[in-house]
Design an enzyme around this catalytic site. Structure first.
Site, PDB file in Angstrom:
ATOM      1  N   VAL A  92       0.863  -1.178   0.000  1.00 36.15           N
ATOM      2  CA  VAL A  92       0.000   0.000   0.000  1.00 36.15           C
ATOM      3  C   VAL A  92       0.900   1.230   0.000  1.00 36.15           C
ATOM      4  O   VAL A  92       1.648   1.457   0.959  1.00 36.15           O
ATOM      5  CB  VAL A  92      -0.930   0.023   1.230  1.00 36.15           C
ATOM      6  CG1 VAL A  92      -1.803   1.280   1.211  1.00 36.15           C
ATOM      7  CG2 VAL A  92      -1.801  -1.230   1.263  1.00 36.15           C
ATOM      8  N   CYS A  93       0.852   2.010  -1.064  1.00 32.21           N
ATOM      9  CA  CYS A  93       1.710   3.181  -1.193  1.00 32.21           C
ATOM     10  C   CYS A  93       1.016   4.407  -0.619  1.00 32.21           C
ATOM     11  O   CYS A  93       0.083   4.953  -1.215  1.00 32.21           O
ATOM     12  CB  CYS A  93       2.057   3.419  -2.662  1.00 32.21           C
ATOM     13  SG  CYS A  93       3.131   2.169  -3.361  1.00 32.21           S
ATOM     14  N   LEU A  94       1.479   4.828   0.546  1.00 37.25           N
ATOM     15  CA  LEU A  94       0.951   6.016   1.209  1.00 37.25           C
ATOM     16  C   LEU A  94       2.098   6.755   1.890  1.00 37.25           C
ATOM     17  O   LEU A  94       2.953   6.120   2.529  1.00 37.25           O
ATOM     18  CB  LEU A  94      -0.094   5.636   2.266  1.00 37.25           C
ATOM     19  CG  LEU A  94      -1.539   5.425   1.840  1.00 37.25           C
ATOM     20  CD1 LEU A  94      -2.380   5.000   3.041  1.00 37.25           C
ATOM     21  CD2 LEU A  94      -2.131   6.687   1.215  1.00 37.25           C
TER      22      LEU A  94
END
Length: 454
Positions: A92-94
């Site tokens: 998850v790219c955050l």
């Protein structure tokens, strides 16, 4: 530091579990609060609408100074990338997770927590998720607009197929391993004879080998809420794409990080209907299991019988004229008679409300149904009410009954798209003044029919 970290995590989990947010849920196993399962229900008016997306959250010992690690687990075994920022590998790219380079001030801080992480992930599930891809603004030409449309279309299809249908089939034992494998790879059309319904009465289950599924009952109940919306989504999509049409690969999708497949909404609708039928059969099965539990004098049977006696007596003493009986003396099947309040749209109405309890109550929550259905924005076309009992008192049947009546009679409800369980009634109720008049007429007609059918 470790003790403070555990206290902080426990507090955040407790707040989320007591929250009235209908789109988030969290759970942990035994006392292992550092390993959390989280559920995000896809937002309304997006291709993720009412989908069930699960995530694994692992808190390190330096939390909240450092962010936890988050992994998406709804990926079709690593074959489906649901968002430019949610990879098929589960990454998850955050920026707040340190997995993406964001703007100044967007990085993690100790003031943030589990809820803010889940809400940030949910915000990725937008009406146009293509916009999450870096460089989107510079590539907004005609071909890119077509890609956006194609990307939304395949996310909508896979949300239904993977996050909803595949998950519920797994819970209900509706698909064999071979069919599930074939569908995951090629979307091969299955037939009713390919499905097997596994009965727990016929096999011995080793609990140690059963996957931990804390949201199993929640997803079943939400499926029944949103079934009509799922059907409507499929019917609309059938007009836009053809069965057998291949998904379009996006420029940012790599060979091992993509969402490949073909559209087959005809098959999804058939499988969706099979799930609905299996859930209805499961509710009916509870009644039979309940009689067996009653004869054995189980704790659940004794508890439900005691609560029934208390509630029946309270109805006799109270100002309301509602009544409740047991069907065939079965404490697991209550039939409540609701009399509409004077000077309201329900004036003169007489409704039967059937409440089916599981022998595993309160771990499995009751299934409630109006018979016949009443036309209402918080009741499905099939008669299932969308109501919210106190989450800390799920074992209290009185709380359920009060919540059902509150949902039915609320005069000035707050708009909440997460309660969209009857698409037509919801549209009319929250539409124009003329729409509301049409809604009231339909409601009054169903009230009149309730008197005729009683």
């Amino acid at each position: 530091m470790a003790d403070q970290s555990i206290i902080r995590i426990t507090k955040e989990i407790g707040e989320l579990q007591r929250s009235s947010d209908l789109s988030l849920a969290v759970a942990f196993r035994d006392r292992d609060v550092r390993n959390v399962k989280a559920l995000i229900i896809g937002p309304h008016e997006t291709p993720y609408e009412f989908g069930f997306f699960e995530f694994s959250v692992k808190f390190n010992k330096e939390y909240p100074r450092k962010s936890p690690s988050v992994t998406a687990t709804t990926t079709n075994s690593g074959r489906c990338r649901f968002n430019p920022n949610i990879y098929s590998s589960g990454k998850v790219c955050l920026s707040i997770l340190g997995t993406w380079r964001g703007e100044r001030g967007e990085e993690w801080s100790a003031a943030q927590g589990l809820e803010s992480i889940l809400l940030s992930i949910q915000s990725l599930m937008s009406s146009n998720p293509y916009e999450n891809e870096p460089g989107f603004e510079e590539a907004n030409d005609i071909s890119d607009k077509e890609n956006q449309k194609c990307y939304i279309a395949k996310i909508r299809h896979e949300t239904l197929r993977i996050s909803i249908i595949q998950k519920l089939e797994e819970y209900l034992g509706l698909s064999s391993t071979s069919i599930a494998s074939a569908n995951a790879q090629t979307q091969t059309v299955a037939h009713p004879e390919d499905y097997e319904y596994d009965s727990e009465d016929d096999i011995d289950i080793d609990d140690s080998s059963v996957p931990w599924e804390p949201f199993k009952d929640l997803l079943k109940r939400r499926f029944l809420w949103y079934y009509d919306s799922y059907v409507q989504t499929i019917q609309k999509a059938m007009q836009e794409v053809s069965d057998g049409q291949s998904f379009t690969r996006m420029p940012f999708e790599g060979s091992n990080n993509t969402m490949d497949g073909v559209f087959n909404y005809t098959e999804l609708l058939r499988r969706l209907n099979n799930i609905k039928a299996a859930l209805d059969a499961e509710s009916a099965k509870w009644a039979t299991e309940g009689l067996s539990s009653k004869n054995k004098g189980t704790t659940v049977a004794v508890n439900l019988a005691r609560q029934f006696d208390q509630i029946k007596e309270a109805f006799k003493r109270g100002d309301v004229t509602h009544n409740v009986e047991l069907e065939n003396g079965n404490p697991f099947v209550w039939v409540m008679t609701y009399f509409g309040r004077p000077m309201t749209n329900f004036d003169g109405g007489i409704f039967r409300i059937r409440i089916n309890f599981s022998p595993r109550f309160p771990e499995e929550q009751p299934r409630v149904k109006f018979d016949p259905p009443v036309y209402h924005h918080r009741i499905t076309a099939d008669g299932i009410p969308c109501y919210f009992p106190n989450p800390s008192r799920r074992e209290d049947v009185k709380q359920h009954i009060e919540a059902i009546l509150a949902a039915l009679e609320e005069e000035s409800p707050r708009y909440d798209p997460r309660t969209l369980v009857n698409p037509e009634a919801h549209r009319l109720y929250w539409g124009s003044p003329e729409d509301r008049k049409v809604y009231n007429r339909k409601l009054r007609r169903s009230v009149q029919q309730s008197m005729d059918n009683f």
